[in-house]
Design a protein around this motif. Structure first.
Motif, mmCIF file in Angstrom:
data_model
loop_
_atom_site.group_PDB
_atom_site.id
_atom_site.type_symbol
_atom_site.label_atom_id
_atom_site.label_comp_id
_atom_site.label_asym_id
_atom_site.label_seq_id
_atom_site.Cartn_x
_atom_site.Cartn_y
_atom_site.Cartn_z
ATOM 1 N N TYR A 13 64.595 -69.120 -7.072
ATOM 2 C CA TYR A 13 63.547 -68.382 -7.785
ATOM 3 C C TYR A 13 64.278 -67.320 -8.588
ATOM 4 O O TYR A 13 64.707 -66.308 -8.014
ATOM 5 C CB TYR A 13 62.563 -67.734 -6.822
ATOM 6 C CG TYR A 13 61.712 -68.722 -6.043
ATOM 7 C CD1 TYR A 13 60.655 -69.390 -6.653
ATOM 8 C CD2 TYR A 13 61.983 -68.989 -4.706
ATOM 9 C CE1 TYR A 13 59.886 -70.302 -5.947
ATOM 10 C CE2 TYR A 13 61.212 -69.891 -3.994
ATOM 11 C CZ TYR A 13 60.172 -70.550 -4.621
ATOM 12 O OH TYR A 13 59.418 -71.443 -3.921
ATOM 13 N N VAL A 16 67.291 -65.577 -7.009
ATOM 14 C CA VAL A 16 67.232 -65.732 -5.544
ATOM 15 C C VAL A 16 67.425 -67.198 -5.160
ATOM 16 O O VAL A 16 66.689 -68.073 -5.631
ATOM 17 C CB VAL A 16 65.860 -65.250 -5.004
ATOM 18 C CG1 VAL A 16 65.766 -65.460 -3.494
ATOM 19 C CG2 VAL A 16 65.643 -63.791 -5.350
ATOM 20 N N ALA A 18 66.619 -69.564 -2.614
ATOM 21 C CA ALA A 18 65.732 -69.657 -1.445
ATOM 22 C C ALA A 18 66.196 -70.759 -0.504
ATOM 23 O O ALA A 18 66.112 -70.619 0.718
ATOM 24 C CB ALA A 18 64.300 -69.906 -1.901
ATOM 25 N N PRO A 37 64.617 -66.007 10.494
ATOM 26 C CA PRO A 37 64.081 -64.692 10.159
ATOM 27 C C PRO A 37 63.336 -64.712 8.833
ATOM 28 O O PRO A 37 63.435 -65.682 8.067
ATOM 29 C CB PRO A 37 65.329 -63.809 10.073
ATOM 30 C CG PRO A 37 66.473 -64.738 9.945
ATOM 31 C CD PRO A 37 66.073 -66.042 10.520
ATOM 32 N N SER A 38 62.621 -63.645 8.572
ATOM 33 C CA SER A 38 61.868 -63.524 7.330
ATOM 34 C C SER A 38 62.801 -63.677 6.126
ATOM 35 O O SER A 38 63.894 -63.112 6.112
ATOM 36 C CB SER A 38 61.205 -62.149 7.316
ATOM 37 O OG SER A 38 60.431 -62.027 6.177
ATOM 38 N N GLY A 39 62.364 -64.492 5.159
ATOM 39 C CA GLY A 39 63.167 -64.673 3.939
ATOM 40 C C GLY A 39 64.242 -65.735 4.059
ATOM 41 O O GLY A 39 65.027 -65.929 3.136
ATOM 42 N N SER A 40 64.286 -66.463 5.203
ATOM 43 C CA SER A 40 65.357 -67.458 5.374
ATOM 44 C C SER A 40 65.068 -68.765 4.646
ATOM 45 O O SER A 40 65.944 -69.632 4.571
ATOM 46 C CB SER A 40 65.614 -67.708 6.865
ATOM 47 O OG SER A 40 64.433 -68.122 7.506
ATOM 48 N N GLY A 41 63.845 -68.948 4.144
ATOM 49 C CA GLY A 41 63.541 -70.135 3.339
ATOM 50 C C GLY A 41 62.589 -71.130 3.987
ATOM 51 O O GLY A 41 62.362 -72.220 3.444
ATOM 52 N N LYS A 42 61.977 -70.763 5.120
ATOM 53 C CA LYS A 42 61.113 -71.698 5.850
ATOM 54 C C LYS A 42 59.932 -72.163 5.012
ATOM 55 O O LYS A 42 59.647 -73.351 4.892
ATOM 56 C CB LYS A 42 60.594 -71.030 7.140
ATOM 57 C CG LYS A 42 61.665 -70.449 8.018
ATOM 58 C CD LYS A 42 61.088 -69.793 9.251
ATOM 59 C CE LYS A 42 60.201 -68.590 9.015
ATOM 60 N NZ LYS A 42 60.917 -67.422 8.475
ATOM 61 N N THR A 43 59.198 -71.184 4.455
ATOM 62 C CA THR A 43 57.988 -71.530 3.697
ATOM 63 C C THR A 43 58.347 -72.298 2.431
ATOM 64 O O THR A 43 57.639 -73.235 2.047
ATOM 65 C CB THR A 43 57.192 -70.250 3.361
ATOM 66 O OG1 THR A 43 56.859 -69.626 4.601
ATOM 67 C CG2 THR A 43 55.928 -70.555 2.602
ATOM 68 N N THR A 44 59.476 -71.940 1.818
ATOM 69 C CA THR A 44 59.909 -72.670 0.624
ATOM 70 C C THR A 44 60.138 -74.138 0.976
ATOM 71 O O THR A 44 59.692 -75.041 0.245
ATOM 72 C CB THR A 44 61.209 -72.043 0.056
ATOM 73 O OG1 THR A 44 60.955 -70.671 -0.207
ATOM 74 C CG2 THR A 44 61.654 -72.744 -1.203
HETATM 75 N N1 LIG Z 1 57.611 -67.423 -5.778
HETATM 76 C C1 LIG Z 1 58.726 -66.751 -5.508
HETATM 77 N N2 LIG Z 1 59.324 -65.975 -6.446
HETATM 78 C C2 LIG Z 1 60.476 -65.308 -6.184
HETATM 79 N N3 LIG Z 1 61.102 -65.345 -4.990
HETATM 80 C C3 LIG Z 1 60.561 -66.087 -4.013
HETATM 81 C C4 LIG Z 1 59.349 -66.826 -4.205
HETATM 82 N N4 LIG Z 1 59.047 -67.468 -3.044
HETATM 83 C C5 LIG Z 1 60.025 -67.141 -2.165
HETATM 84 N N5 LIG Z 1 60.931 -66.325 -2.745
HETATM 85 C C6 LIG Z 1 62.143 -65.766 -2.113
HETATM 86 O O1 LIG Z 1 62.847 -66.850 -1.528
HETATM 87 C C7 LIG Z 1 63.384 -66.464 -0.264
HETATM 88 C C8 LIG Z 1 62.832 -67.380 0.819
HETATM 89 O O2 LIG Z 1 61.444 -67.096 0.975
HETATM 90 P P1 LIG Z 1 60.516 -67.876 2.028
HETATM 91 O O3 LIG Z 1 59.104 -67.427 1.794
HETATM 92 O O4 LIG Z 1 60.781 -69.318 1.945
HETATM 93 O O5 LIG Z 1 61.075 -67.299 3.403
HETATM 94 P P2 LIG Z 1 60.446 -67.422 4.855
HETATM 95 O O6 LIG Z 1 61.586 -67.777 5.768
HETATM 96 O O7 LIG Z 1 59.287 -68.352 4.861
HETATM 97 O O8 LIG Z 1 59.989 -65.925 5.118
HETATM 98 P P3 LIG Z 1 58.710 -65.359 5.972
HETATM 99 O O9 LIG Z 1 59.008 -65.663 7.405
HETATM 100 O O10 LIG Z 1 58.761 -63.892 5.672
HETATM 101 O O11 LIG Z 1 57.490 -66.041 5.453
HETATM 102 C C9 LIG Z 1 63.018 -64.986 -0.079
HETATM 103 O O12 LIG Z 1 64.113 -64.228 -0.504
HETATM 104 C C10 LIG Z 1 61.823 -64.812 -0.980
HETATM 105 O O13 LIG Z 1 61.739 -63.479 -1.431
#
Ligand SMILES: Nc1ncnc2c1ncn2[C@@H]1O[C@H](COP(=O)(O)OP(=O)(O)OP(=O)(O)O)[C@@H](O)[C@H]1O
Length: 359
Positions: A13, A16, A18, A37-44
Protein backbone atom coordinates in the motif's frame (compact mmCIF):
# COMPACT_ATOMS: atom_id res chain seq x y z
CA UNK A 1 -4.18 -32.84 0.33
CA UNK A 2 -3.52 -29.15 -0.29
CA UNK A 3 -6.72 -27.25 -1.09
CA UNK A 4 -5.50 -23.67 -1.03
CA UNK A 5 -2.04 -22.57 -2.07
CA UNK A 6 -0.72 -19.09 -1.44
CA UNK A 7 2.57 -18.82 -3.32
CA UNK A 8 5.02 -15.92 -2.87
CA UNK A 9 2.19 -13.38 -2.51
CA UNK A 10 3.18 -9.75 -1.96
CA UNK A 11 1.03 -6.67 -1.47
CA UNK A 12 2.04 -3.04 -0.98
CA UNK A 13 0.00 0.00 0.00
CA UNK A 14 2.12 2.88 -1.26
CA UNK A 15 5.42 2.56 0.60
CA UNK A 16 3.98 0.03 3.12
CA UNK A 17 4.78 -3.61 2.41
CA UNK A 18 1.72 -5.33 3.90
CA UNK A 19 2.63 -8.81 2.60
CA UNK A 20 6.15 -9.79 1.71
CA UNK A 21 6.35 -13.06 -0.25
CA UNK A 22 3.82 -15.04 1.78
CA UNK A 23 3.69 -18.77 1.03
CA UNK A 24 1.19 -21.00 2.81
CA UNK A 25 -0.43 -24.36 2.03
CA UNK A 26 -3.84 -25.08 3.49
CA UNK A 27 -5.23 -28.63 3.66
CA UNK A 28 -8.71 -29.58 2.44
CA UNK A 29 -11.29 -29.56 5.23
CA UNK A 30 -8.83 -28.13 7.77
CA UNK A 31 -9.06 -25.15 10.09
CA UNK A 32 -6.12 -22.77 9.78
CA UNK A 33 -5.61 -19.83 12.12
CA UNK A 34 -3.50 -16.89 10.98
CA UNK A 35 -2.19 -15.02 14.01
CA UNK A 36 0.19 -12.15 14.51
CA UNK A 37 0.48 -8.74 16.10
CA UNK A 38 -1.41 -5.73 14.83
CA UNK A 39 -0.19 -4.62 11.40
CA UNK A 40 1.47 -7.96 10.57
CA UNK A 41 -0.68 -8.42 7.44
CA UNK A 42 -3.42 -10.85 8.57
CA UNK A 43 -6.40 -8.89 7.25
CA UNK A 44 -4.58 -8.07 4.02
CA UNK A 45 -4.03 -11.78 3.44
CA UNK A 46 -7.71 -12.51 4.11
CA UNK A 47 -8.80 -9.71 1.76
CA UNK A 48 -6.66 -11.12 -1.03
CA UNK A 49 -8.14 -14.60 -0.47
CA UNK A 50 -11.67 -13.19 -0.48
CA UNK A 51 -10.99 -11.22 -3.67
CA UNK A 52 -11.63 -7.81 -2.04
CA UNK A 53 -8.15 -6.75 -3.19
CA UNK A 54 -5.47 -8.04 -5.58
CA UNK A 55 -1.84 -8.92 -4.91
CA UNK A 56 1.04 -7.14 -6.63
CA UNK A 57 2.76 -10.45 -7.24
CA UNK A 58 2.37 -14.12 -6.43
CA UNK A 59 -0.36 -16.63 -7.03
CA UNK A 60 -3.39 -17.94 -5.12
CA UNK A 61 -4.86 -21.29 -6.18
CA UNK A 62 -7.93 -22.96 -4.67
CA UNK A 63 -8.94 -26.51 -5.53
CA UNK A 64 -6.92 -26.38 -8.76
CA UNK A 65 -8.39 -23.03 -9.83
CA UNK A 66 -6.21 -19.93 -10.05
CA UNK A 67 -7.91 -17.16 -8.05
CA UNK A 68 -5.19 -14.56 -8.48
CA UNK A 69 -2.01 -14.48 -10.49
CA UNK A 70 -0.19 -11.25 -9.92
CA UNK A 71 -2.63 -8.42 -10.45
CA UNK A 72 -5.11 -10.44 -12.52
CA UNK A 73 -7.75 -11.95 -10.27
CA UNK A 74 -11.18 -13.58 -10.24
CA UNK A 75 -13.74 -11.23 -8.64
CA UNK A 76 -14.95 -11.93 -5.11
CA UNK A 77 -18.50 -13.01 -6.09
CA UNK A 78 -17.16 -15.77 -8.36
CA UNK A 79 -14.83 -17.39 -5.84
CA UNK A 80 -17.20 -19.66 -3.81
CA UNK A 81 -15.77 -18.19 -0.64
CA UNK A 82 -17.79 -17.26 2.47
CA UNK A 83 -16.64 -14.41 4.68
CA UNK A 84 -17.69 -13.64 8.27
CA UNK A 85 -16.34 -10.34 9.57
CA UNK A 86 -15.77 -9.10 13.11
CA UNK A 87 -19.11 -7.29 13.39
CA UNK A 88 -21.13 -9.90 11.47
CA UNK A 89 -22.05 -7.19 8.91
CA UNK A 90 -25.74 -8.17 8.90
CA UNK A 91 -28.33 -6.05 7.07
CA UNK A 92 -30.09 -4.20 9.93
CA UNK A 93 -33.36 -3.61 8.06
CA UNK A 94 -33.84 -7.31 7.14
CA UNK A 95 -35.13 -10.08 9.40
CA UNK A 96 -32.77 -12.84 10.47
CA UNK A 97 -34.41 -15.21 7.95
CA UNK A 98 -33.99 -12.68 5.10
CA UNK A 99 -30.40 -12.05 6.12
CA UNK A 100 -29.65 -15.77 5.87
CA UNK A 101 -31.46 -16.16 2.53
CA UNK A 102 -30.16 -12.89 1.07
CA UNK A 103 -29.13 -13.21 -2.58
CA UNK A 104 -30.12 -16.88 -2.93
CA UNK A 105 -31.77 -17.73 -6.25
CA UNK A 106 -34.18 -20.37 -4.95
CA UNK A 107 -37.96 -20.68 -4.75
CA UNK A 108 -39.62 -19.17 -1.66
CA UNK A 109 -40.40 -22.62 -0.20
CA UNK A 110 -36.86 -23.86 -0.86
CA UNK A 111 -35.47 -20.71 0.77
CA UNK A 112 -37.63 -21.28 3.86
CA UNK A 113 -36.52 -24.87 4.26
CA UNK A 114 -32.88 -23.87 3.72
CA UNK A 115 -33.16 -21.12 6.36
CA UNK A 116 -34.66 -23.64 8.82
CA UNK A 117 -31.94 -26.17 8.05
CA UNK A 118 -29.16 -23.60 8.54
CA UNK A 119 -30.62 -22.04 11.67
CA UNK A 120 -30.82 -25.54 13.20
CA UNK A 121 -27.24 -26.16 12.13
CA UNK A 122 -25.86 -23.02 13.78
CA UNK A 123 -28.07 -23.40 16.86
CA UNK A 124 -30.50 -20.49 16.34
CA UNK A 125 -34.03 -20.93 17.62
CA UNK A 126 -36.76 -20.66 14.99
CA UNK A 127 -38.43 -17.94 17.08
CA UNK A 128 -35.50 -15.66 16.28
CA UNK A 129 -35.90 -15.86 12.53
CA UNK A 130 -38.45 -13.03 12.31
CA UNK A 131 -36.46 -10.67 14.55
CA UNK A 132 -34.20 -7.92 13.29
CA UNK A 133 -30.46 -8.39 14.01
CA UNK A 134 -30.42 -5.69 16.71
CA UNK A 135 -32.80 -7.85 18.76
CA UNK A 136 -30.17 -10.60 19.02
CA UNK A 137 -27.13 -10.97 21.24
CA UNK A 138 -23.63 -10.62 19.75
CA UNK A 139 -23.14 -14.40 19.73
CA UNK A 140 -26.51 -14.97 18.04
CA UNK A 141 -25.66 -12.35 15.39
CA UNK A 142 -22.41 -14.16 14.65
CA UNK A 143 -24.37 -17.39 14.17
CA UNK A 144 -26.65 -15.62 11.68
CA UNK A 145 -23.60 -14.30 9.81
CA UNK A 146 -22.21 -17.81 9.70
CA UNK A 147 -25.54 -19.28 8.49
CA UNK A 148 -25.67 -16.60 5.78
CA UNK A 149 -22.15 -17.45 4.63
CA UNK A 150 -22.88 -21.21 4.72
CA UNK A 151 -26.09 -20.76 2.68
CA UNK A 152 -23.96 -20.15 -0.39
CA UNK A 153 -22.22 -23.52 0.14
CA UNK A 154 -18.73 -21.99 0.07
CA UNK A 155 -15.69 -24.08 -0.64
CA UNK A 156 -13.69 -21.91 1.73
CA UNK A 157 -14.80 -19.97 4.81
CA UNK A 158 -12.86 -16.90 5.91
CA UNK A 159 -13.41 -15.69 9.47
CA UNK A 160 -11.96 -12.27 10.38
CA UNK A 161 -11.87 -11.96 14.18
CA UNK A 162 -15.50 -13.14 14.31
CA UNK A 163 -15.51 -13.69 18.07
CA UNK A 164 -13.74 -10.55 19.22
CA UNK A 165 -16.90 -8.57 20.01
CA UNK A 166 -18.17 -11.30 22.36
CA UNK A 167 -17.51 -11.47 26.07
CA UNK A 168 -15.22 -14.20 27.40
CA UNK A 169 -17.77 -16.92 28.20
CA UNK A 170 -19.82 -16.48 25.05
CA UNK A 171 -16.66 -16.21 23.01
CA UNK A 172 -15.40 -19.64 24.08
CA UNK A 173 -18.76 -21.38 23.59
CA UNK A 174 -19.41 -19.73 20.20
CA UNK A 175 -15.90 -20.59 19.03
CA UNK A 176 -16.36 -24.21 20.04
CA UNK A 177 -19.76 -24.43 18.34
CA UNK A 178 -18.45 -22.81 15.14
CA UNK A 179 -15.41 -25.11 15.01
CA UNK A 180 -17.62 -28.19 15.41
CA UNK A 181 -20.07 -26.90 12.83
CA UNK A 182 -17.43 -26.16 10.19
CA UNK A 183 -15.83 -29.53 10.82
CA UNK A 184 -19.11 -31.39 10.35
CA UNK A 185 -19.85 -29.36 7.20
CA UNK A 186 -16.33 -30.21 5.93
CA UNK A 187 -15.65 -26.58 4.94
CA UNK A 188 -12.00 -25.53 4.77
CA UNK A 189 -11.63 -22.54 7.06
CA UNK A 190 -9.15 -19.73 7.60
CA UNK A 191 -9.51 -17.75 10.83
CA UNK A 192 -7.69 -14.47 11.37
CA UNK A 193 -7.15 -13.49 14.99
CA UNK A 194 -4.68 -11.65 17.18
CA UNK A 195 -5.65 -13.92 20.10
CA UNK A 196 -3.13 -16.74 20.46
CA UNK A 197 -5.31 -18.84 22.79
CA UNK A 198 -8.16 -18.65 20.27
CA UNK A 199 -5.85 -19.73 17.44
CA UNK A 200 -4.39 -22.64 19.39
CA UNK A 201 -7.80 -23.96 20.45
CA UNK A 202 -9.73 -23.37 17.21
CA UNK A 203 -7.31 -24.52 14.55
CA UNK A 204 -5.54 -27.69 13.50
CA UNK A 205 -2.94 -25.57 11.70
CA UNK A 206 -1.55 -22.23 12.84
CA UNK A 207 0.46 -19.68 10.84
CA UNK A 208 2.21 -16.93 12.81
CA UNK A 209 2.76 -13.70 10.87
CA UNK A 210 5.16 -10.86 11.56
CA UNK A 211 5.98 -7.84 9.37
CA UNK A 212 4.11 -9.23 6.36
CA UNK A 213 5.76 -12.65 6.48
CA UNK A 214 4.90 -16.11 7.74
CA UNK A 215 7.33 -16.64 10.61
CA UNK A 216 6.29 -20.25 11.21
CA UNK A 217 3.37 -22.53 10.36
CA UNK A 218 2.40 -25.95 11.70
CA UNK A 219 0.15 -27.86 14.11
CA UNK A 220 -0.71 -25.80 17.26
CA UNK A 221 1.09 -28.11 19.70
CA UNK A 222 4.22 -28.15 17.54
CA UNK A 223 4.30 -24.35 17.36
CA UNK A 224 3.68 -23.92 21.07
CA UNK A 225 6.32 -26.45 22.15
CA UNK A 226 8.87 -26.01 19.37
CA UNK A 227 8.78 -22.41 18.13
CA UNK A 228 11.68 -21.45 15.89
CA UNK A 229 12.24 -18.05 17.39
CA UNK A 230 11.64 -16.04 20.54
CA UNK A 231 9.15 -13.95 18.58
CA UNK A 232 6.95 -16.97 17.79
CA UNK A 233 7.47 -18.40 21.29
CA UNK A 234 6.33 -15.24 23.07
CA UNK A 235 3.48 -14.58 20.66
CA UNK A 236 1.97 -18.01 21.34
CA UNK A 237 2.16 -17.83 25.13
CA UNK A 238 4.29 -16.91 28.09
CA UNK A 239 7.82 -18.19 27.74
CA UNK A 240 11.00 -18.12 29.74
CA UNK A 241 13.90 -17.50 27.37
CA UNK A 242 17.39 -17.97 28.75
CA UNK A 243 20.91 -17.97 27.35
CA UNK A 244 22.55 -21.41 27.53
CA UNK A 245 25.63 -23.39 26.56
CA UNK A 246 24.75 -26.64 24.81
CA UNK A 247 26.85 -29.78 25.13
CA UNK A 248 26.28 -33.53 25.50
CA UNK A 249 22.52 -33.19 25.02
CA UNK A 250 22.21 -30.72 27.92
CA UNK A 251 21.51 -27.00 28.12
CA UNK A 252 23.70 -25.49 30.84
CA UNK A 253 21.93 -22.34 32.03
CA UNK A 254 21.10 -20.32 35.14
CA UNK A 255 18.48 -22.94 36.09
CA UNK A 256 21.03 -25.78 36.03
CA UNK A 257 21.70 -28.51 33.48
CA UNK A 258 18.49 -29.25 31.62
CA UNK A 259 17.93 -31.90 28.97
CA UNK A 260 17.89 -30.18 25.55
CA UNK A 261 15.29 -31.16 22.94
CA UNK A 262 17.91 -30.87 20.17
CA UNK A 263 20.71 -33.06 21.56
CA UNK A 264 22.92 -32.69 18.48
CA UNK A 265 23.33 -28.91 18.91
CA UNK A 266 26.41 -27.56 20.65
CA UNK A 267 27.65 -24.08 21.54
CA UNK A 268 25.74 -21.04 22.70
CA UNK A 269 21.98 -20.76 22.10
CA UNK A 270 18.82 -19.37 23.62
CA UNK A 271 16.51 -21.94 25.19
CA UNK A 272 12.79 -21.70 25.93
CA UNK A 273 10.81 -23.11 28.84
CA UNK A 274 7.04 -22.72 29.18
CA UNK A 275 5.94 -21.56 32.67
CA UNK A 276 4.15 -24.86 33.27
CA UNK A 277 7.58 -26.56 33.14
CA UNK A 278 8.95 -24.42 35.97
CA UNK A 279 7.74 -24.66 39.56
CA UNK A 280 8.55 -22.33 42.36
CA UNK A 281 8.60 -23.65 45.91
CA UNK A 282 9.86 -22.38 49.22
CA UNK A 283 11.63 -25.54 50.36
CA UNK A 284 11.75 -27.97 47.43
CA UNK A 285 14.68 -28.89 45.19
CA UNK A 286 16.00 -26.63 42.44
CA UNK A 287 17.93 -23.44 41.81
CA UNK A 288 17.88 -20.76 44.51
CA UNK A 289 16.29 -17.45 43.55
CA UNK A 290 15.10 -14.33 45.33
CA UNK A 291 11.49 -13.21 44.89
CA UNK A 292 11.68 -9.51 44.09
CA UNK A 293 8.01 -8.84 43.49
CA UNK A 294 4.66 -10.63 43.27
CA UNK A 295 1.81 -9.31 41.13
CA UNK A 296 -1.51 -10.90 42.08
CA UNK A 297 -3.76 -11.78 39.11
CA UNK A 298 -6.43 -14.07 40.58
CA UNK A 299 -5.76 -17.80 40.22
CA UNK A 300 -2.20 -17.06 39.14
CA UNK A 301 0.38 -14.46 40.10
CA UNK A 302 3.44 -13.17 38.30
CA UNK A 303 6.62 -13.41 40.34
CA UNK A 304 9.70 -11.39 39.44
CA UNK A 305 12.75 -13.44 40.35
CA UNK A 306 16.47 -12.84 40.59
CA UNK A 307 18.51 -15.97 39.87
CA UNK A 308 22.20 -16.34 40.57
CA UNK A 309 24.06 -15.72 37.31
CA UNK A 310 21.17 -13.64 35.97
CA UNK A 311 21.06 -10.95 38.68
CA UNK A 312 20.98 -8.18 36.11
CA UNK A 313 18.11 -9.76 34.15
CA UNK A 314 15.38 -10.74 36.58
CA UNK A 315 12.83 -13.14 35.11
CA UNK A 316 9.05 -13.02 35.29
CA UNK A 317 7.23 -16.27 35.95
CA UNK A 318 3.52 -16.98 36.28
CA UNK A 319 2.71 -19.42 39.09
CA UNK A 320 -0.42 -20.52 40.95
CA UNK A 321 -1.30 -17.84 43.52
CA UNK A 322 -1.44 -20.42 46.29
CA UNK A 323 2.30 -21.21 45.86
CA UNK A 324 3.03 -19.04 48.91
CA UNK A 325 5.19 -16.49 47.12
CA UNK A 326 6.21 -13.51 49.22
CA UNK A 327 8.39 -10.66 47.95
CA UNK A 328 11.79 -10.58 49.64
CA UNK A 329 12.02 -14.29 50.38
CA UNK A 330 14.33 -16.91 48.90
CA UNK A 331 12.72 -19.77 46.96
CA UNK A 332 13.68 -22.63 44.65
CA UNK A 333 12.98 -23.10 40.98
CA UNK A 334 12.66 -26.64 39.61
CA UNK A 335 12.35 -27.50 35.92
CA UNK A 336 10.55 -30.48 34.43
CA UNK A 337 10.78 -31.66 30.83
CA UNK A 338 13.29 -30.68 28.19
CA UNK A 339 14.38 -27.17 27.26
CA UNK A 340 13.49 -26.20 23.72
CA UNK A 341 16.50 -24.87 21.79
CA UNK A 342 15.64 -21.86 19.64
CA UNK A 343 17.14 -21.50 16.20
CA UNK A 344 20.22 -19.34 15.85
CA UNK A 345 19.35 -15.70 15.21
CA UNK A 346 15.92 -16.03 16.84
CA UNK A 347 16.62 -13.74 19.81
CA UNK A 348 14.16 -11.64 21.78
CA UNK A 349 11.64 -9.83 19.63
CA UNK A 350 12.85 -6.42 18.48
CA UNK A 351 11.45 -3.61 20.56
CA UNK A 352 10.02 -5.96 23.15
CA UNK A 353 10.22 -4.38 26.56
CA UNK A 354 9.62 -5.83 30.00
CA UNK A 355 11.10 -8.88 31.63
CA UNK A 356 11.98 -12.17 30.01
CA UNK A 357 9.22 -14.66 30.69
CA UNK A 358 6.11 -12.64 30.09
CA UNK A 359 4.99 -12.08 26.52
N1 LIG B 1 -5.77 0.31 2.60
C1 LIG B 1 -4.57 0.49 3.15
N2 LIG B 1 -3.82 1.58 2.88
C2 LIG B 1 -2.59 1.75 3.41
N3 LIG B 1 -2.02 0.87 4.26
C3 LIG B 1 -2.71 -0.24 4.58
C4 LIG B 1 -4.02 -0.49 4.06
N4 LIG B 1 -4.46 -1.68 4.57
C5 LIG B 1 -3.47 -2.13 5.38
N5 LIG B 1 -2.43 -1.28 5.38
C6 LIG B 1 -1.17 -1.44 6.13
O1 LIG B 1 -0.67 -2.73 5.84
C7 LIG B 1 -0.12 -3.33 7.01
C8 LIG B 1 -0.85 -4.63 7.31
O2 LIG B 1 -2.18 -4.31 7.71
P1 LIG B 1 -3.26 -5.44 8.10
O3 LIG B 1 -4.57 -4.74 8.31
O4 LIG B 1 -3.23 -6.51 7.10
O5 LIG B 1 -2.66 -5.96 9.48
P2 LIG B 1 -3.35 -6.89 10.56
O6 LIG B 1 -2.32 -7.90 10.96
O7 LIG B 1 -4.65 -7.42 10.07
O8 LIG B 1 -3.57 -5.86 11.75
P3 LIG B 1 -4.77 -5.79 12.87
O9 LIG B 1 -4.58 -6.97 13.75
O10 LIG B 1 -4.48 -4.49 13.56
O11 LIG B 1 -6.07 -5.79 12.13
C9 LIG B 1 -0.25 -2.27 8.12
O12 LIG B 1 0.97 -1.59 8.19
C10 LIG B 1 -1.37 -1.39 7.63
O13 LIG B 1 -1.22 -0.08 8.14
Amino acid sequence: MTFLTIAAVSKRYGPVVALDGVTLHIAAGGRTAVVGPSGSGKTTLLRLLAGFDTPHSGRITMDGRVLADGTSAIPAHRRDIGVVMQDGALFPHLSVADNIAFGLCESASRKTSLVHELSDLVGLERAMLERKPDALSGGQQQRVALARALARRPKLMLLDEPFSALDTGLRASTRKAVAALLQSAGVTTVLVTHDQAEALSFADHVAVMGSGRILQAGPPRELYLRPRSATVATFLGEALILPAALSGGKAHCALGDIEADTPSRAGRADIMLRPEQVSLSLHGPGTACRILDVEFAGATSIATLAIRGLENSPIALRQPSDAGMVAGTVARLAVSGPAHVLEAGGGMPAGEGGLPGIA
